[in-house]
Write a protein that holds these residues in place. Structure first.
Motif, PDB file in Angstrom:
ATOM      1  N   ASP A 154       0.844  -1.198   0.000  1.00 30.61           N
ATOM      2  CA  ASP A 154       0.000   0.000   0.000  1.00 30.61           C
ATOM      3  C   ASP A 154       0.880   1.251   0.000  1.00 30.61           C
ATOM      4  OD1 ASP A 154      -1.452   2.236   1.868  1.00 30.61           O
ATOM      5  OD2 ASP A 154      -2.872   1.163   0.582  1.00 30.61           O
ATOM      6  N   PRO A 155       0.783   2.091  -1.035  1.00 27.97           N
ATOM      7  CA  PRO A 155       1.678   3.253  -1.122  1.00 27.97           C
ATOM      8  C   PRO A 155       1.536   4.222   0.049  1.00 27.97           C
ATOM      9  CG  PRO A 155       0.594   2.852  -3.232  1.00 27.97           C
ATOM     10  CD  PRO A 155      -0.084   1.976  -2.220  1.00 27.97           C
ATOM     11  N   VAL A 156       0.306   4.443   0.524  1.00 29.24           N
ATOM     12  CA  VAL A 156       0.105   5.396   1.609  1.00 29.24           C
ATOM     13  C   VAL A 156       0.766   4.886   2.888  1.00 29.24           C
ATOM     14  CG1 VAL A 156      -1.579   6.609   3.020  1.00 29.24           C
ATOM     15  CG2 VAL A 156      -2.011   6.282   0.565  1.00 29.24           C
ATOM     16  N   ASP A 157       0.509   3.639   3.237  1.00 26.49           N
ATOM     17  CA  ASP A 157       1.131   3.070   4.437  1.00 26.49           C
ATOM     18  C   ASP A 157       2.653   3.110   4.332  1.00 26.49           C
ATOM     19  OD1 ASP A 157      -1.350   2.558   5.466  1.00 26.49           O
ATOM     20  OD2 ASP A 157      -1.346   0.417   4.967  1.00 26.49           O
ATOM     21  N   HIS A 158       3.160   2.742   3.160  1.00 25.20           N
ATOM     22  CA  HIS A 158       4.610   2.710   2.949  1.00 25.20           C
ATOM     23  C   HIS A 158       5.218   4.096   3.151  1.00 25.20           C
ATOM     24  CE1 HIS A 158       8.428   1.485   1.077  1.00 25.20           C
ATOM     25  NE2 HIS A 158       8.385   2.640   0.415  1.00 25.20           N
ATOM     26  N   LEU A 159       4.583   5.114   2.597  1.00 28.46           N
ATOM     27  CA  LEU A 159       5.160   6.454   2.659  1.00 28.46           C
ATOM     28  C   LEU A 159       4.958   7.120   4.013  1.00 28.46           C
ATOM     29  CD1 LEU A 159       4.286   7.326  -0.968  1.00 28.46           C
ATOM     30  CD2 LEU A 159       6.567   7.536   0.001  1.00 28.46           C
ATOM     31  N   VAL A 160       3.873   6.799   4.688  1.00 29.05           N
ATOM     32  CA  VAL A 160       3.698   7.312   6.045  1.00 29.05           C
ATOM     33  C   VAL A 160       4.818   6.767   6.942  1.00 29.05           C
ATOM     34  CG1 VAL A 160       2.247   7.198   8.102  1.00 29.05           C
ATOM     35  CG2 VAL A 160       1.234   7.752   5.883  1.00 29.05           C
ATOM     36  N   ARG A 161       5.131   5.475   6.779  1.00 31.21           N
ATOM     37  CA  ARG A 161       6.229   4.893   7.567  1.00 31.21           C
ATOM     38  C   ARG A 161       7.568   5.498   7.152  1.00 31.21           C
ATOM     39  NH1 ARG A 161       3.500   0.073   6.415  1.00 31.21           N
ATOM     40  NH2 ARG A 161       5.094  -0.458   4.872  1.00 31.21           N
ATOM     41  N   ARG A 162       7.781   5.630   5.854  1.00 29.30           N
ATOM     42  CA  ARG A 162       9.087   6.107   5.374  1.00 29.30           C
ATOM     43  C   ARG A 162       9.350   7.549   5.809  1.00 29.30           C
ATOM     44  NH1 ARG A 162      11.881   7.018  -0.482  1.00 29.30           N
ATOM     45  NH2 ARG A 162      13.888   6.128   0.092  1.00 29.30           N
ATOM     46  N   THR A 163       8.297   8.349   5.905  1.00 24.65           N
ATOM     47  CA  THR A 163       8.470   9.759   6.300  1.00 24.65           C
ATOM     48  C   THR A 163       8.210   9.964   7.790  1.00 24.65           C
ATOM     49  OG1 THR A 163       6.161  10.274   5.750  1.00 24.65           O
ATOM     50  CG2 THR A 163       7.814  10.569   3.993  1.00 24.65           C
ATOM     51  N   ARG A 164       8.096   8.863   8.532  1.00 22.64           N
ATOM     52  CA  ARG A 164       7.871   8.924   9.983  1.00 22.64           C
ATOM     53  C   ARG A 164       6.635   9.741  10.343  1.00 22.64           C
ATOM     54  NH1 ARG A 164      14.148   9.766  12.148  1.00 22.64           N
ATOM     55  NH2 ARG A 164      14.978   7.888  11.142  1.00 22.64           N
ATOM     56  N   GLY A 165       5.607   9.527   9.531  1.00 25.70           N
ATOM     57  CA  GLY A 165       4.318  10.134   9.818  1.00 25.70           C
ATOM     58  C   GLY A 165       4.110  11.513   9.241  1.00 25.70           C
ATOM     59  N   HIS A 166       5.137  12.119   8.657  1.00 26.10           N
ATOM     60  CA  HIS A 166       5.009  13.487   8.147  1.00 26.10           C
ATOM     61  C   HIS A 166       4.314  13.543   6.779  1.00 26.10           C
ATOM     62  CE1 HIS A 166       7.416  15.325  11.306  1.00 26.10           C
ATOM     63  NE2 HIS A 166       8.300  14.340  11.172  1.00 26.10           N
ATOM     64  N   GLY A 167       4.381  12.489   6.004  1.00 28.24           N
ATOM     65  CA  GLY A 167       3.899  12.535   4.630  1.00 28.24           C
ATOM     66  C   GLY A 167       4.952  13.159   3.721  1.00 28.24           C
ATOM     67  N   VAL A 168       4.790  12.977   2.421  1.00 22.24           N
ATOM     68  CA  VAL A 168       5.793  13.468   1.470  1.00 22.24           C
ATOM     69  C   VAL A 168       5.604  14.960   1.199  1.00 22.24           C
ATOM     70  CG1 VAL A 168       6.137  11.237   0.347  1.00 22.24           C
ATOM     71  CG2 VAL A 168       4.381  12.792  -0.526  1.00 22.24           C
ATOM     72  N   ASP A 169       6.685  15.589   0.760  1.00 26.91           N
ATOM     73  CA  ASP A 169       6.643  17.021   0.418  1.00 26.91           C
ATOM     74  C   ASP A 169       6.058  17.262  -0.960  1.00 26.91           C
ATOM     75  OD1 ASP A 169       7.950  17.937   2.823  1.00 26.91           O
ATOM     76  OD2 ASP A 169       9.785  17.050   2.012  1.00 26.91           O
ATOM     77  N   ALA A 170       6.078  16.248  -1.829  1.00 23.70           N
ATOM     78  CA  ALA A 170       5.510  16.399  -3.167  1.00 23.70           C
ATOM     79  C   ALA A 170       5.121  15.034  -3.704  1.00 23.70           C
ATOM     80  CB  ALA A 170       6.516  17.063  -4.110  1.00 23.70           C
ATOM     81  N   ALA A 171       3.960  14.975  -4.341  1.00 21.63           N
ATOM     82  CA  ALA A 171       3.516  13.761  -5.029  1.00 21.63           C
ATOM     83  C   ALA A 171       3.270  14.113  -6.484  1.00 21.63           C
ATOM     84  CB  ALA A 171       2.248  13.210  -4.385  1.00 21.63           C
ATOM     85  N   PHE A 172       3.594  13.196  -7.380  1.00 26.45           N
ATOM     86  CA  PHE A 172       3.438  13.426  -8.817  1.00 26.45           C
ATOM     87  C   PHE A 172       2.597  12.306  -9.400  1.00 26.45           C
ATOM     88  CE2 PHE A 172       7.356  15.314  -7.418  1.00 26.45           C
ATOM     89  CZ  PHE A 172       7.391  16.536  -8.064  1.00 26.45           C
ATOM     90  N   ASP A 173       1.526  12.672 -10.093  1.00 28.67           N
ATOM     91  CA  ASP A 173       0.716  11.655 -10.756  1.00 28.67           C
ATOM     92  C   ASP A 173       1.058  11.630 -12.239  1.00 28.67           C
ATOM     93  OD1 ASP A 173      -1.163   9.658 -11.213  1.00 28.67           O
ATOM     94  OD2 ASP A 173      -2.602  11.145 -11.915  1.00 28.67           O
ATOM     95  N   ALA A 174       1.837  10.620 -12.621  1.00 30.27           N
ATOM     96  CA  ALA A 174       2.147  10.394 -14.032  1.00 30.27           C
ATOM     97  C   ALA A 174       1.474   9.123 -14.520  1.00 30.27           C
ATOM     98  CB  ALA A 174       3.661  10.299 -14.228  1.00 30.27           C
ATOM     99  N   ALA A 175       0.508   8.629 -13.740  1.00 28.25           N
ATOM    100  CA  ALA A 175      -0.209   7.410 -14.100  1.00 28.25           C
ATOM    101  C   ALA A 175      -1.582   7.713 -14.682  1.00 28.25           C
ATOM    102  CB  ALA A 175      -0.340   6.503 -12.881  1.00 28.25           C
ATOM    103  N   GLY A 176      -2.240   8.735 -14.154  1.00 29.76           N
ATOM    104  CA  GLY A 176      -3.527   9.147 -14.719  1.00 29.76           C
ATOM    105  C   GLY A 176      -4.699   8.280 -14.324  1.00 29.76           C
ATOM    106  N   THR A 177      -4.637   7.655 -13.152  1.00 32.58           N
ATOM    107  CA  THR A 177      -5.728   6.817 -12.688  1.00 32.58           C
ATOM    108  C   THR A 177      -6.320   7.379 -11.404  1.00 32.58           C
ATOM    109  OG1 THR A 177      -4.378   5.379 -11.276  1.00 32.58           O
ATOM    110  CG2 THR A 177      -4.522   4.808 -13.622  1.00 32.58           C
ATOM    111  N   GLU A 178      -7.545   6.981 -11.130  1.00 33.84           N
ATOM    112  CA  GLU A 178      -8.180   7.436  -9.898  1.00 33.84           C
ATOM    113  C   GLU A 178      -7.433   6.912  -8.675  1.00 33.84           C
ATOM    114  OE1 GLU A 178     -12.689   7.512  -8.086  1.00 33.84           O
ATOM    115  OE2 GLU A 178     -12.328   7.731 -10.247  1.00 33.84           O
ATOM    116  N   ALA A 179      -6.932   5.685  -8.778  1.00 38.16           N
ATOM    117  CA  ALA A 179      -6.200   5.097  -7.652  1.00 38.16           C
ATOM    118  C   ALA A 179      -4.916   5.864  -7.359  1.00 38.16           C
ATOM    119  CB  ALA A 179      -5.888   3.630  -7.952  1.00 38.16           C
ATOM    120  N   SER A 180      -4.201   6.284  -8.411  1.00 43.49           N
ATOM    121  CA  SER A 180      -2.943   7.000  -8.186  1.00 43.49           C
ATOM    122  C   SER A 180      -3.187   8.386  -7.602  1.00 43.49           C
ATOM    123  CB  SER A 180      -2.140   7.099  -9.489  1.00 43.49           C
ATOM    124  OG  SER A 180      -2.861   7.762 -10.513  1.00 43.49           O
ATOM    125  N   VAL A 181      -4.240   9.056  -8.045  1.00 49.75           N
ATOM    126  CA  VAL A 181      -4.564  10.367  -7.494  1.00 49.75           C
ATOM    127  C   VAL A 181      -4.963  10.242  -6.029  1.00 49.75           C
ATOM    128  CG1 VAL A 181      -6.171  12.310  -7.607  1.00 49.75           C
ATOM    129  CG2 VAL A 181      -5.196  11.376  -9.708  1.00 49.75           C
TER     130      VAL A 181
END
Length: 347
Positions: free
Chosen positions: A226-253
């Motif tokens: 799960d990308p959200v769980d993975h990134l919450v753990r990786r950023t120690r709960g802060h979330g990322v500073d920037a996300a980029f959607d180059a996939a164009g799907t509802e799931a990626s957004v």
């Protein structure tokens, strides 16, 4: 000369057409390589979308026309009044036609001109042996940049523009959804801007392998992690500073918005075939931003050319070449089927 002429949905023919002549203020380019863009795929399989069926207000061209807006080559002729370019110069082309009069153009944002046009979509393009463009579209290539890389300046500038709009800095964290050519380009651009903590989310095993081989150290499969769980753990709960959607799907957004830190932004750089459902309440509660990103300006071109001249980009494992006579079978069809990641057509 040989050219790939688009006549409508799933109707692209490689034919002998008249070699274009060079007029005042123009240059004639012998094309070395021309990339097939995702926009070209949309045109071929679902169009015409951007290719006009009535004369374009800036170029006067309409269907049918030669595709190709990602290309580089050598100048073989210069028109009257061209002073700063010469026969033999190696160039890449920034293929944007703009009016110069609308509000966006007047403040330098010609990439969102209200009458915007593209060489290869609104005028006969570079999927041919020769093409003619206004001289102001040309950017000289240093000797250190190969014709192959030169043909990739355009898509890499799309990616660099998106990275710039995110306002990241060296200590930023980022996630890129989609490891197609633009997603790979965003990864390269972020690294060029000094960002090291980058996660790439991509379901295709082949694409994940290619990106990892380029040096990406955190590439995940969203069907297994799960990308959200993975990134919450990786950023120690802060979330990322920037996300980029180059996939164009509802799931990626949705996932991109879910892993953003407070007051950070999701940069949308994909082509969306249909409207997406957006969780506006999450935007409100997190004071998040969604930033659109469309093509580039000369600032992005110069930045990409500079990075390329310093050896920053690597085409190993994700760029393939096909002769123009195989453009449909080994180009468009192969890309749609996922057999290839990026295809350059060699006229």
């Amino acid at each position: 000369m040989r050219a790939a002429v688009y006549r409508g949905r799933e109707d692209l023919v490689v034919d002998d057409v008249a070699e274009p002549s060079c007029g005042p203020g123009q240059i004639k380019v012998k094309v070395a390589h021309n990339g097939i863009c995702g926009t070209d795929l949309h045109e071929y399989y679902a169009g015409p979308i951007f290719v006009p069926t009535e004369p374009h207000p800036l170029t006067g061209y309409r269907l049918p026309l030669t595709l190709g807006h990602e290309f580089a080559g050598a100048i073989t002729e210069v028109g009257e009044g061209v002073r700063d370019l010469a026969v033999g110069d190696r160039v890449t082309i920034e293929p944007v036609y703009r009016c110069g009069q609308c509000a966006a153009c007047q403040v330098g944002h010609y990439n969102i001109c209200r009458l915007i046009g593209f060489h290869g979509l609104m005028a006969p393009g570079g999927m041919a042996e020769y093409t003619v463009v206004p001289a102001w579209m040309a950017h000289r290539l240093p000797d250190s940049i190969s014709p192959e890389l030169g043909a990739l300046v355009e898509p890499m500038a799309v990616a660099y523009h998106a990275a710039r709009l995110s306002e990241v800095h060296e200590d930023s964290t980022a996630v890129v959804f989609g490891a197609g050519p633009i997603g790979i380009g965003i990864w390269f651009a972020l690294r060029g801007l000094g960002v090291e903590a980058i996660t790439v989310v991509e379901p295709s095993a082949e694409r994940r392998t290619a990106l990892a081989a380029l040096g990406a150290d955190d590439v995940i499969d969203p069907t297994a992690t799960d990308p959200v769980d993975h990134l919450v753990r990786r950023t120690r709960g802060h979330g990322v500073d920037a996300a980029f959607d180059a996939a164009g799907t509802e799931a990626s957004v949705k996932a991109g918005m879910g892993c953003l830190g407070a007051r950070k932004r999701l940069v949308a750089v994909a082509i969306y075939e249909r409207p997406l459902v957006t969780d506006l309440l999450r935007l409100v509660m997190n004071e998040s931003q969604v930033q659109g990103s469309l093509c580039y300006t000369s600032v992005d071109y110069r930045a990409v050319i500079d990075l390329m001249s310093r050896g920053h980009y690597d085409t190993t494992g994700w760029v393939a070449h096909v002769p123009i006579d195989q453009v449909v079978e080994e180009g468009f069809a192969a890309l749609r089927a996922g057999r290839k990641m990026k295809v350059l057509v060699d006229p």
